[in-house]
Design an enzyme around this catalytic site. Structure first.
Site, PDB file in Angstrom:
ATOM      1  CB  CYS A 158      65.418  18.323 -18.955  1.00  0.00           C
ATOM      2  SG  CYS A 158      65.635  20.102 -19.120  1.00  0.00           S
ATOM      3  CG  HIS A 197      61.483  17.612 -17.244  1.00  0.00           C
ATOM      4  ND1 HIS A 197      62.179  18.256 -16.250  1.00  0.00           N
ATOM      5  CD2 HIS A 197      61.660  18.351 -18.371  1.00  0.00           C
ATOM      6  CE1 HIS A 197      62.749  19.327 -16.751  1.00  0.00           C
ATOM      7  NE2 HIS A 197      62.451  19.409 -18.037  1.00  0.00           N
ATOM      8  CG  ASN A 223      62.786  22.933 -17.034  1.00  0.00           C
ATOM      9  OD1 ASN A 223      63.409  22.111 -16.370  1.00  0.00           O
ATOM     10  ND2 ASN A 223      62.685  22.876 -18.344  1.00  0.00           N
TER      11      ASN A 223
HETATM   12  N1  ACO Z   1      56.706  37.199 -22.288  1.00  0.00           N
HETATM   13  C1  ACO Z   1      55.969  37.763 -23.250  1.00  0.00           C
HETATM   14  N2  ACO Z   1      56.035  37.402 -24.539  1.00  0.00           N
HETATM   15  C2  ACO Z   1      56.896  36.410 -24.850  1.00  0.00           C
HETATM   16  C3  ACO Z   1      57.704  35.782 -23.889  1.00  0.00           C
HETATM   17  C4  ACO Z   1      57.591  36.209 -22.561  1.00  0.00           C
HETATM   18  N3  ACO Z   1      58.302  35.665 -21.566  1.00  0.00           N
HETATM   19  N4  ACO Z   1      58.456  34.839 -24.507  1.00  0.00           N
HETATM   20  C5  ACO Z   1      58.131  34.880 -25.810  1.00  0.00           C
HETATM   21  N5  ACO Z   1      57.195  35.828 -26.023  1.00  0.00           N
HETATM   22  C6  ACO Z   1      56.573  36.213 -27.286  1.00  0.00           C
HETATM   23  C7  ACO Z   1      57.416  35.911 -28.482  1.00  0.00           C
HETATM   24  O1  ACO Z   1      58.359  36.943 -28.713  1.00  0.00           O
HETATM   25  C8  ACO Z   1      56.386  35.830 -29.574  1.00  0.00           C
HETATM   26  O2  ACO Z   1      56.072  37.142 -29.960  1.00  0.00           O
HETATM   27  P1  ACO Z   1      55.797  37.505 -31.525  1.00  0.00           P
HETATM   28  O3  ACO Z   1      54.617  36.672 -31.904  1.00  0.00           O
HETATM   29  O4  ACO Z   1      55.552  38.975 -31.464  1.00  0.00           O
HETATM   30  O5  ACO Z   1      57.047  37.105 -32.239  1.00  0.00           O
HETATM   31  C9  ACO Z   1      55.165  35.238 -28.884  1.00  0.00           C
HETATM   32  O6  ACO Z   1      55.392  35.440 -27.476  1.00  0.00           O
HETATM   33  C10 ACO Z   1      54.944  33.769 -29.172  1.00  0.00           C
HETATM   34  O7  ACO Z   1      56.194  33.091 -29.034  1.00  0.00           O
HETATM   35  P2  ACO Z   1      56.277  31.519 -29.093  1.00  0.00           P
HETATM   36  O8  ACO Z   1      57.688  31.101 -28.821  1.00  0.00           O
HETATM   37  O9  ACO Z   1      55.646  31.022 -30.354  1.00  0.00           O
HETATM   38  O10 ACO Z   1      55.336  31.142 -27.849  1.00  0.00           O
HETATM   39  P3  ACO Z   1      54.853  29.726 -27.373  1.00  0.00           P
HETATM   40  O11 ACO Z   1      53.388  29.693 -27.241  1.00  0.00           O
HETATM   41  O12 ACO Z   1      55.507  28.618 -28.137  1.00  0.00           O
HETATM   42  O13 ACO Z   1      55.410  29.689 -25.890  1.00  0.00           O
HETATM   43  C11 ACO Z   1      57.248  28.700 -24.678  1.00  0.00           C
HETATM   44  C12 ACO Z   1      56.801  29.799 -25.654  1.00  0.00           C
HETATM   45  C13 ACO Z   1      56.570  28.956 -23.358  1.00  0.00           C
HETATM   46  C14 ACO Z   1      58.752  28.774 -24.559  1.00  0.00           C
HETATM   47  C15 ACO Z   1      56.808  27.332 -25.235  1.00  0.00           C
HETATM   48  O14 ACO Z   1      57.182  27.197 -26.572  1.00  0.00           O
HETATM   49  C16 ACO Z   1      57.406  26.217 -24.429  1.00  0.00           C
HETATM   50  O15 ACO Z   1      57.188  26.078 -23.263  1.00  0.00           O
HETATM   51  N6  ACO Z   1      58.161  25.307 -25.083  1.00  0.00           N
HETATM   52  C17 ACO Z   1      58.763  24.201 -24.433  1.00  0.00           C
HETATM   53  C18 ACO Z   1      60.144  24.558 -24.136  1.00  0.00           C
HETATM   54  C19 ACO Z   1      60.629  24.017 -22.834  1.00  0.00           C
HETATM   55  O16 ACO Z   1      59.905  23.777 -21.912  1.00  0.00           O
HETATM   56  N7  ACO Z   1      61.928  23.846 -22.796  1.00  0.00           N
HETATM   57  C20 ACO Z   1      62.578  23.452 -21.621  1.00  0.00           C
HETATM   58  C21 ACO Z   1      63.647  22.481 -21.903  1.00  0.00           C
HETATM   59  S1  ACO Z   1      63.044  21.088 -22.732  1.00  0.00           S
HETATM   60  C22 ACO Z   1      62.034  20.464 -21.667  1.00  0.00           C
HETATM   61  O17 ACO Z   1      62.330  20.568 -20.518  1.00  0.00           O
HETATM   62  C23 ACO Z   1      60.798  19.804 -22.126  1.00  0.00           C
END
Ligand code: ACO
Length: 318
Positions: free
Chosen positions: A112, A245, A275
């Protein structure tokens, strides 16, 4: 010599996948995706449409915007982690599509952060006299490396491309003022693709520890913006626009809060593009230039964070 942005352009594939569409493939909902990420929809490349096709369209628009042709370019740099093929580089494929039979072309891979890394390389080459006009492209088809059964990752990404024409001009304070890149390979297991030519002889799928990535991203992005501004001798408060980004609206908001930025200074397209990895910064910047927000002479900070980890920022006078 200063590297000024002479032209900018972008391209999105026509097919749109909404959160509603995704909820038919994996157990998720429009409400969950919007609340956790701000994403409403993403563009997806159609069958037979490759990273080089998206990059080529964005490149043509940037060249048109600059009022020049590929004949006037001496170097093409493509930032991508989803190349058409393992080799040759996507840059040489785009070079051929542009019917550019002179100069050179190569890819930069920093996930990214690829466009910021590409900007760092392009700026260094222009300032040292190594190139006069560079076409810098960020182009990705992340839809091809997603595990469409993993709701934790497949909802986050989209396809697209953006490009700028950078030209060397003799000026005191114009164009790219400062670039700053960082990486730390200790965190490679938090965001990676589980395939590759040497290790598995497969393309593989994107894997991510989302909440870990989130924490690192907010801290490292805020710091690199401060570092880049400090090296340039500019106060963060004096910057007109931030083009981050586009990973997640919550990351954008958290970084803005840490740096005391006004929300209206932060360009956000994540709702509509999701993204798009190395394409996200030039795509977002092109939107803000075309809708009249970013104007010539404005001070703009661009930044990114991605797999590796890699991260970086660049300050420019548009
Ligand atoms: N729909 C519904 N539920 C979901 C989904 C979905 N699409 N994805 C995950 N969940 C669930 C999980 O299974 C989990 O359930 P559980 O509690 O029963 O186990 C719950 O939601 C919470 O999961 P987390 O991963 O803790 O959720 P979080 O609040 O961290 O959000 C997310 C997840 C959106 C991926 C977040 O962590 C994020 O955006 N992180 C940054 C990652 C990113 O942007 N990466 C891109 C590349 S790096 C960059 O570009 C910066």
């Amino acid at each position: 010599m200063r590297a000024v942005i002479r032209g900018i352009g972008s391209f999105l594939p026509a097919d749109i996948m909404t959160n509603e569409d995704l909820s038919k493939r994996v157990e998720t909902s429009d409400e969950w995706i919007q609340e956790r990420t701000g994403i409403r929809q993403r563009h997806i490349a159609s069958e037979g449409q490759y990273t080089s096709d998206l990059g080529y369209e964005a490149a043509k628009r940037a060249l048109d915007d600059a009022g020049i042709s590929a004949a006037d370019i001496d170097l093409i740099i493509v930032a991508t982690s989803t190349p058409d093929l393992t080799f040759p580089s996507t840059a040489t494929i785009i070079q051929e599509k542009l019917e550019m039979h002179h100069g050179a072309a190569f890819d930069v891979q920093a996930v990214c952060s690829g466009f910021i890394y590409g900007m760092h390389v392009a700026n260094s080459l222009i300032r040292s006299g190594g190139a006069k006009r560079i076409l810098l492209i960020g182009a990705e088809t992340f839809s091809r490396i997603l595990d469409w059964t993993d709701r934790g990752t497949c909802v986050l990404f989209g396809d697209g491309a953006g490009a700028v024409v950078l030209e060397g001009v003799e000026a005191e304070e114009a164009g790219v003022l400062q670039t700053f890149i960082r990486s730390d390979g200790r965190h490679r297991d938090m965001l990676y693709v589980d395939g590759g030519p040497s290790r598995t002889q497969t393309v593989g799928h994107l894997r991510m520890l989302g909440n870990q990535v989130f924490k690192h991203a907010v801290t490292d992005i805020a710091q690199v913006i401060r570092d880049c501004a400090e090296q340039a001798g500019v106060a963060v408060a004096d910057i007109d626009w931030f083009v981050p980004h586009q990973a997640n609206q919550r990351i954008l908001t958290a970084v803005a809060k840490r740096l005391k930025l006004r929300p209206e200074q932060v360009i956000s397209t994540v709702a509509y593009h999701a993204n798009t990895s190395a394409a996200s910064v030039p795509l977002a910047m092109d939107c803000a230039v075309k809708d009249g927000r970013i104007k010539r002479g404005d001070l703009v900070m661009i930044e990114a964070f991605g797999g590796g980890f890699t991260w970086g920022a660049a300050l420019l006078r548009y």
